[in-house]
Design a protein around this motif. Structure first.
Motif, short mmCIF file in Angstrom:
data_model
loop_
_atom_site.label_atom_id
_atom_site.label_comp_id
_atom_site.label_asym_id
_atom_site.label_seq_id
_atom_site.Cartn_x
_atom_site.Cartn_y
_atom_site.Cartn_z
N ILE A 21 2.64 -4.22 -3.84
CA ILE A 21 3.74 -3.58 -4.56
C ILE A 21 4.39 -2.51 -3.70
CG2 ILE A 21 4.35 -2.18 -6.56
CD1 ILE A 21 1.98 -3.49 -8.04
N ASN A 22 3.57 -1.72 -3.04
CA ASN A 22 4.08 -0.60 -2.25
C ASN A 22 4.86 -1.06 -1.02
OD1 ASN A 22 3.98 2.43 -1.85
ND2 ASN A 22 3.10 1.77 0.08
N GLU A 23 4.36 -2.09 -0.34
CA GLU A 23 4.97 -2.51 0.94
C GLU A 23 5.83 -3.76 0.82
OE1 GLU A 23 1.87 -2.90 3.81
OE2 GLU A 23 1.16 -0.83 3.55
N GLY A 24 5.77 -4.46 -0.30
CA GLY A 24 6.56 -5.67 -0.47
C GLY A 24 5.88 -6.88 0.14
N THR A 25 6.55 -8.01 0.05
CA THR A 25 6.02 -9.26 0.59
C THR A 25 5.76 -9.12 2.08
OG1 THR A 25 7.30 -10.50 -1.03
CG2 THR A 25 6.44 -11.74 0.85
N PRO A 26 4.60 -9.56 2.57
CA PRO A 26 4.31 -9.45 4.01
C PRO A 26 5.39 -10.08 4.87
CG PRO A 26 2.34 -10.11 2.81
CD PRO A 26 3.47 -10.16 1.82
N ALA A 27 5.63 -9.47 6.01
CA ALA A 27 6.72 -9.93 6.90
C ALA A 27 6.52 -11.36 7.34
CB ALA A 27 6.81 -9.01 8.10
N ALA A 28 5.27 -11.80 7.51
CA ALA A 28 5.00 -13.16 8.00
C ALA A 28 5.16 -14.21 6.91
CB ALA A 28 3.59 -13.23 8.59
N ALA A 65 9.92 -3.66 -0.89
CA ALA A 65 8.87 -2.63 -0.83
C ALA A 65 9.18 -1.59 -1.90
CB ALA A 65 8.84 -2.01 0.56
N TRP A 66 8.47 -1.66 -3.01
CA TRP A 66 8.76 -0.76 -4.12
C TRP A 66 8.34 0.67 -3.82
CZ3 TRP A 66 12.06 -1.59 -7.81
CH2 TRP A 66 12.42 -2.90 -8.14
N GLU A 71 0.11 3.37 -11.20
CA GLU A 71 0.22 3.11 -12.64
C GLU A 71 0.62 1.66 -12.91
OE1 GLU A 71 1.60 7.63 -14.00
OE2 GLU A 71 3.09 6.06 -13.63
N LEU A 72 1.54 1.16 -12.11
CA LEU A 72 1.97 -0.23 -12.25
C LEU A 72 0.82 -1.19 -11.96
CD1 LEU A 72 4.16 -2.32 -12.71
CD2 LEU A 72 4.99 -1.91 -10.39
N THR A 73 0.05 -0.89 -10.92
CA THR A 73 -1.12 -1.70 -10.60
C THR A 73 -2.12 -1.67 -11.75
OG1 THR A 73 -0.85 -1.13 -8.26
CG2 THR A 73 -2.97 -2.06 -8.91
#
Length: 207
Positions: free
Chosen positions: A162-169, A180-181, A192-194
């Motif tokens: 959630i914090n970093e978004g979908t992995p670049a690869a 990246a939220w 809290e979202l997690t």
């Protein structure tokens, strides 16, 4: 023509009236000497501009708007990094499951964040589908209630996603990548979202 009006290059005495030799359609131009106060103001403005331009762009005495904005963004990012580090220092898989996801106020806060930012792609019921005319229409996001966690099913792995978004690869889901939220939400909101997602999937995080 008025005999007081002369033809010449320009007026050299105060009150002297001069007309340019050039004439177009019976119209001639005045060519009077400009007042000294106007000339001093004009040339002073030119000198001021050149001096300020050199000081602003070449001496570093004045800060450009671009540098100011870059410094502000860097300060904001540094503050975010510090807040993230402080939050991560208090979190682990067990804490998210046993403490955060067990606290109704935290789960409620996570539900609010989910409804505001995530429901459009993952649906309010986490199914990633929308009911339309009796049919289930798929939304862009992945289902979050099917027991499948593409990038890791541990609580801290979900926090990181959630914090970093979908992995670049990764190609993302049907070509769509999650942003990246952490650039929008605070680390506390991400936690809290997690916790909310954990609470909605008790079978996946029962242990």
């Amino acid at each position: 023509m008025n005999p007081e009006i002369k033809r010449g290059s320009y007026a050299k005495e105060k009150g002297e009236v001069i007309l340019r030799e050039h004439e177009f359609d019976g119209i001639q131009e005045f060519d009077q000497k400009l007042p000294n106060w106007w000339l001093f103001t004009f040339y002073g403005g030119i000198v001021w501009f050149v001096g300020y331009w050199v000081l602003y762009y070449y001496t570093g005495i004045y800060q450009t708007d671009q540098k100011g904005i870059e410094q502000q963004l860097a300060a904001i990012q540094e503050k975010k990094d510090q807040e993230l580090a402080a939050t991560l220092a208090t979190l682990d898989d067990q804490t998210l499951v046993a403490k955060w996801a067990a606290d109704p106020s935290i789960v409620a806060a996570g539900a609010t964040t989910y409804g505001t930012n995530c429901a459009a792609c993952h649906a309010a019921d986490l199914s990633a589908t929308l009911e339309a005319g009796g049919n289930k229409v798929p939304l862009p996001g992945r289902p979050l209630n099917d027991g499948h966690w593409e990038y890791g099913g541990k609580p801290m792995e979900i926090f990181k996603l959630i914090n970093e978004g979908t992995p670049a690869a990764s190609a993302g889901y049907n070509g769509a990548r999650m942003q990246a939220w952490g650039q929008v939400l605070s680390p506390k909101q991400v936690a809290e979202l997690t916790a909310y997602l954990i609470s909605m999937n008790p079978k996946d995080f029962g242990n």
